[in-house]
Design a protein around this motif. Structure first.
Motif, PDB file in Angstrom:
ATOM      1  N   PHE A 139       0.831  -1.208   0.000  1.00 20.26           N
ATOM      2  CA  PHE A 139       0.000   0.000   0.000  1.00 20.26           C
ATOM      3  C   PHE A 139       0.868   1.261   0.000  1.00 20.26           C
ATOM      4  CE2 PHE A 139      -2.106   3.402   2.376  1.00 20.26           C
ATOM      5  CZ  PHE A 139      -3.291   3.552   1.654  1.00 20.26           C
ATOM      6  N   VAL A 140       1.859   1.288   0.898  1.00 22.95           N
ATOM      7  CA  VAL A 140       2.736   2.457   0.992  1.00 22.95           C
ATOM      8  C   VAL A 140       3.509   2.651  -0.307  1.00 22.95           C
ATOM      9  CG1 VAL A 140       4.761   3.414   2.165  1.00 22.95           C
ATOM     10  CG2 VAL A 140       2.924   2.355   3.500  1.00 22.95           C
ATOM     11  N   LEU A 141       4.023   1.552  -0.872  1.00 20.48           N
ATOM     12  CA  LEU A 141       4.789   1.659  -2.113  1.00 20.48           C
ATOM     13  C   LEU A 141       3.921   2.186  -3.250  1.00 20.48           C
ATOM     14  CD1 LEU A 141       7.531   1.082  -3.511  1.00 20.48           C
ATOM     15  CD2 LEU A 141       6.626  -1.159  -4.111  1.00 20.48           C
ATOM     16  N   ALA A 142       2.692   1.658  -3.370  1.00 21.19           N
ATOM     17  CA  ALA A 142       1.793   2.076  -4.451  1.00 21.19           C
ATOM     18  C   ALA A 142       1.416   3.549  -4.319  1.00 21.19           C
ATOM     19  CB  ALA A 142       0.541   1.208  -4.448  1.00 21.19           C
ATOM     20  N   LYS A 143       1.118   3.988  -3.101  1.00 16.26           N
ATOM     21  CA  LYS A 143       0.746   5.386  -2.888  1.00 16.26           C
ATOM     22  C   LYS A 143       1.941   6.313  -3.119  1.00 16.26           C
ATOM     23  CE  LYS A 143      -3.614   5.194  -1.739  1.00 16.26           C
ATOM     24  NZ  LYS A 143      -4.667   5.867  -2.577  1.00 16.26           N
ATOM     25  N   MET A 144       3.116   5.896  -2.675  1.00 19.02           N
ATOM     26  CA  MET A 144       4.310   6.723  -2.886  1.00 19.02           C
ATOM     27  C   MET A 144       4.657   6.818  -4.371  1.00 19.02           C
ATOM     28  SD  MET A 144       6.873   5.723   0.267  1.00 19.02           S
ATOM     29  CE  MET A 144       8.131   6.907  -0.282  1.00 19.02           C
ATOM     30  N   LYS A 145       4.376   5.765  -5.126  1.00 18.24           N
ATOM     31  CA  LYS A 145       4.651   5.798  -6.560  1.00 18.24           C
ATOM     32  C   LYS A 145       3.805   6.864  -7.244  1.00 18.24           C
ATOM     33  CE  LYS A 145       5.046   2.905 -10.677  1.00 18.24           C
ATOM     34  NZ  LYS A 145       4.956   1.543 -11.249  1.00 18.24           N
ATOM     35  N   ILE A 146       2.542   6.972  -6.827  1.00 18.90           N
ATOM     36  CA  ILE A 146       1.672   8.006  -7.393  1.00 18.90           C
ATOM     37  C   ILE A 146       2.153   9.390  -6.981  1.00 18.90           C
ATOM     38  CG2 ILE A 146      -0.679   8.923  -7.405  1.00 18.90           C
ATOM     39  CD1 ILE A 146      -1.657   6.041  -6.968  1.00 18.90           C
ATOM     40  N   LEU A 147       2.482   9.552  -5.701  1.00 17.40           N
ATOM     41  CA  LEU A 147       2.904  10.857  -5.192  1.00 17.40           C
ATOM     42  C   LEU A 147       4.204  11.342  -5.845  1.00 17.40           C
ATOM     43  CD1 LEU A 147       2.110  10.438  -1.376  1.00 17.40           C
ATOM     44  CD2 LEU A 147       0.895  11.881  -3.024  1.00 17.40           C
ATOM     45  N   THR A 148       5.097  10.407  -6.144  1.00 14.20           N
ATOM     46  CA  THR A 148       6.392  10.785  -6.731  1.00 14.20           C
ATOM     47  C   THR A 148       6.397  10.709  -8.253  1.00 14.20           C
ATOM     48  OG1 THR A 148       7.230   8.509  -6.571  1.00 14.20           O
ATOM     49  CG2 THR A 148       7.632   9.979  -4.686  1.00 14.20           C
ATOM     50  N   GLY A 149       5.260  10.313  -8.849  1.00 14.52           N
ATOM     51  CA  GLY A 149       5.214  10.184 -10.301  1.00 14.52           C
ATOM     52  C   GLY A 149       6.112   9.087 -10.826  1.00 14.52           C
ATOM     53  N   GLY A 150       6.348   8.053 -10.027  1.00 15.87           N
ATOM     54  CA  GLY A 150       7.181   6.938 -10.455  1.00 15.87           C
ATOM     55  C   GLY A 150       8.662   7.167 -10.274  1.00 15.87           C
ATOM     56  N   ARG A 151       9.053   8.282  -9.644  1.00 19.08           N
ATOM     57  CA  ARG A 151      10.471   8.570  -9.412  1.00 19.08           C
ATOM     58  C   ARG A 151      10.907   8.079  -8.037  1.00 19.08           C
ATOM     59  NH1 ARG A 151      10.155  14.861 -10.220  1.00 19.08           N
ATOM     60  NH2 ARG A 151       8.244  14.389  -9.044  1.00 19.08           N
ATOM     61  N   TYR A 152      12.208   8.108  -7.803  1.00 16.80           N
ATOM     62  CA  TYR A 152      12.782   7.794  -6.498  1.00 16.80           C
ATOM     63  C   TYR A 152      12.402   6.379  -6.011  1.00 16.80           C
ATOM     64  CZ  TYR A 152      12.725  12.885  -6.727  1.00 16.80           C
ATOM     65  OH  TYR A 152      12.840  14.193  -7.141  1.00 16.80           O
ATOM     66  N   LEU A 153      12.653   5.397  -6.847  1.00 16.43           N
ATOM     67  CA  LEU A 153      12.330   4.020  -6.484  1.00 16.43           C
ATOM     68  C   LEU A 153      12.996   3.621  -5.172  1.00 16.43           C
ATOM     69  CD1 LEU A 153      11.068   1.248  -7.070  1.00 16.43           C
ATOM     70  CD2 LEU A 153      13.058   0.738  -8.516  1.00 16.43           C
ATOM     71  N   TRP A 154      14.239   4.046  -4.964  1.00 21.05           N
ATOM     72  CA  TRP A 154      14.949   3.695  -3.739  1.00 21.05           C
ATOM     73  C   TRP A 154      14.202   4.209  -2.506  1.00 21.05           C
ATOM     74  CZ3 TRP A 154      16.464   7.519  -0.412  1.00 21.05           C
ATOM     75  CH2 TRP A 154      16.479   8.844  -0.925  1.00 21.05           C
ATOM     76  N   MET A 155      13.654   5.408  -2.590  1.00 18.49           N
ATOM     77  CA  MET A 155      12.915   5.968  -1.468  1.00 18.49           C
ATOM     78  C   MET A 155      11.634   5.178  -1.201  1.00 18.49           C
ATOM     79  SD  MET A 155      11.242   9.784  -1.115  1.00 18.49           S
ATOM     80  CE  MET A 155      12.821  10.592  -1.515  1.00 18.49           C
ATOM     81  N   ARG A 156      11.002   4.740  -2.269  1.00 18.65           N
ATOM     82  CA  ARG A 156       9.738   4.009  -2.125  1.00 18.65           C
ATOM     83  C   ARG A 156       9.942   2.602  -1.584  1.00 18.65           C
ATOM     84  NH1 ARG A 156       7.915   3.304  -7.118  1.00 18.65           N
ATOM     85  NH2 ARG A 156       9.412   4.512  -8.326  1.00 18.65           N
ATOM     86  N   THR A 157      10.975   1.916  -2.063  1.00 17.54           N
ATOM     87  CA  THR A 157      11.200   0.553  -1.577  1.00 17.54           C
ATOM     88  C   THR A 157      11.648   0.551  -0.116  1.00 17.54           C
ATOM     89  OG1 THR A 157      13.469   0.580  -2.444  1.00 17.54           O
ATOM     90  CG2 THR A 157      11.749  -0.330  -3.875  1.00 17.54           C
ATOM     91  N   ILE A 158      12.537   1.463   0.233  1.00 20.17           N
ATOM     92  CA  ILE A 158      13.017   1.515   1.610  1.00 20.17           C
ATOM     93  C   ILE A 158      11.932   2.038   2.546  1.00 20.17           C
ATOM     94  CG2 ILE A 158      14.706   2.557   3.176  1.00 20.17           C
ATOM     95  CD1 ILE A 158      16.676   2.578   0.828  1.00 20.17           C
ATOM     96  N   GLY A 159      11.218   3.090   2.120  1.00 14.25           N
ATOM     97  CA  GLY A 159      10.158   3.648   2.953  1.00 14.25           C
ATOM     98  C   GLY A 159       9.043   2.656   3.215  1.00 14.25           C
ATOM     99  N   SER A 160       8.632   1.923   2.192  1.00 10.74           N
ATOM    100  CA  SER A 160       7.565   0.933   2.379  1.00 10.74           C
ATOM    101  C   SER A 160       8.033  -0.222   3.255  1.00 10.74           C
ATOM    102  CB  SER A 160       7.090   0.404   1.018  1.00 10.74           C
ATOM    103  OG  SER A 160       8.139  -0.233   0.314  1.00 10.74           O
ATOM    104  N   THR A 161       9.301  -0.588   3.135  1.00  9.75           N
ATOM    105  CA  THR A 161       9.839  -1.665   3.968  1.00  9.75           C
ATOM    106  C   THR A 161       9.906  -1.258   5.429  1.00  9.75           C
ATOM    107  OG1 THR A 161      11.139  -2.589   2.148  1.00  9.75           O
ATOM    108  CG2 THR A 161      11.853  -3.135   4.377  1.00  9.75           C
ATOM    109  N   ILE A 162      10.261  -0.023   5.709  1.00  4.83           N
ATOM    110  CA  ILE A 162      10.302   0.455   7.089  1.00  4.83           C
ATOM    111  C   ILE A 162       8.937   0.280   7.752  1.00  4.83           C
ATOM    112  CG2 ILE A 162      10.476   2.547   8.501  1.00  4.83           C
ATOM    113  CD1 ILE A 162      12.725   3.460   6.626  1.00  4.83           C
ATOM    114  N   VAL A 163       7.880   0.608   7.021  1.00  2.23           N
ATOM    115  CA  VAL A 163       6.524   0.468   7.563  1.00  2.23           C
ATOM    116  C   VAL A 163       6.122  -1.004   7.641  1.00  2.23           C
ATOM    117  CG1 VAL A 163       4.090   1.025   7.209  1.00  2.23           C
ATOM    118  CG2 VAL A 163       5.848   2.736   6.713  1.00  2.23           C
ATOM    119  N   GLY A 164       6.268  -1.723   6.530  1.00  6.47           N
ATOM    120  CA  GLY A 164       5.822  -3.118   6.496  1.00  6.47           C
ATOM    121  C   GLY A 164       6.559  -4.005   7.473  1.00  6.47           C
TER     122      GLY A 164
END
Length: 237
Positions: A139-164
């Motif tokens: 959920f966090v990864l999918a929402k962050m992908k929309i917010l970032t327009g598909g950029r910053y994959l490293w931020m999305r994978t690490i950020g979603s992992t911190i939560v999950g």
């Protein structure tokens, strides 16, 4: 008007199979053992023996959500859930079947009870923690992908992992080992697992980038979950 058939993908089923394999092996082979290593600076560290393998499931989850979308990752999560249920049932049957009367089986029965006798708690903890953590991660990864327009994959994978991983690690160890392991050891292992799992995800970021780039290229898809129903209780893609 006829509905077009669902699109098929070359590697989706293989990733699902690998995900379920990692999930079962890490939870049934490694999770019950507390291991220790002496590391530079950190000293003696206690951790669950599945530490090096279970984070792979989160990397698969990141790849699935990033490439194929939340809905297809949701199907994989439920496939893993079903596999854990069957593993728990099989372990219960095998442990409780009357062993043959011979010296080898007298010893072997106690060993198999020691390894799989607590499987119901391990699997219960795994199922609850895995579902909550995996869906939170996706959920966090999918929402962050929309917010970032598909950029910053490293931020999305690490950020979603911190939560999950926060939900996954805390729920699993409380459910599976509370009252079995000494409380100090349980807390130490839980904290260590969480820190190492999130760190492991960060170290694997270059490999995640390569896998995501390869799959997007060969599958011809880069899914954005703009109109997705994020309920976990569905198998729709």
């Amino acid at each position: 008007m006829t509905t077009p058939p669902p699109r098929s993908y070359r590697y989706y089923d293989l990733i699902m199979a690998a995900f379920v394999c990692v999930l079962l092996c890490s939870n049934l082979i490694g999770a019950a053992k507390a291991a220790t290593l002496t590391l530079p600076i950190l000293g003696t560290v206690t951790f669950g023996a599945d530490l090096m393998f279970f984070p792979l499931s989160y990397i698969f989850g990141d790849i699935l959500t990033e490439v194929y979308g939340y809905g297809r990752d949701r199907r994989v999560v439920w496939a893993g859930f079903g596999a854990l249920i069957f593993a728990a049932f099989m372990a219960y049957v095998v442990v409780h079947l009357p062993p043959a009367k011979n010296a080898f089986m007298d010893v072997y029965q106690t060993q198999i009870e020691g390894v799989f006798g607590n499987t119901w708690r391990i699997v219960a903890g795994s199922m609850i923690a895995f579902c909550v953590g995996s869906f939170a991660n996706s959920f966090v990864l999918a929402k962050m992908k929309i917010l970032t327009g598909g950029r910053y994959l490293w931020m999305r994978t690490i950020g979603s992992t911190i939560v999950g991983q926060f939900f996954d690690t805390a729920l699993f160890f409380i459910i599976a080992f509370w009252g079995i392991w000494p409380q100090e050891q349980l807390i130490a292992v839980t904290i260590t697992q969480y820190l190492f799992k999130t760190g492991w995800e960060a170290l694997m970021t270059p490999i995640t980038y390569r896998a995501v780039g390869f799959l997007k290229r060969v599958e011809g898809v880069d899914h954005f979950d703009r109109d997705t129903n994020f309920t976990p209780f569905s198998l729709k893609v």
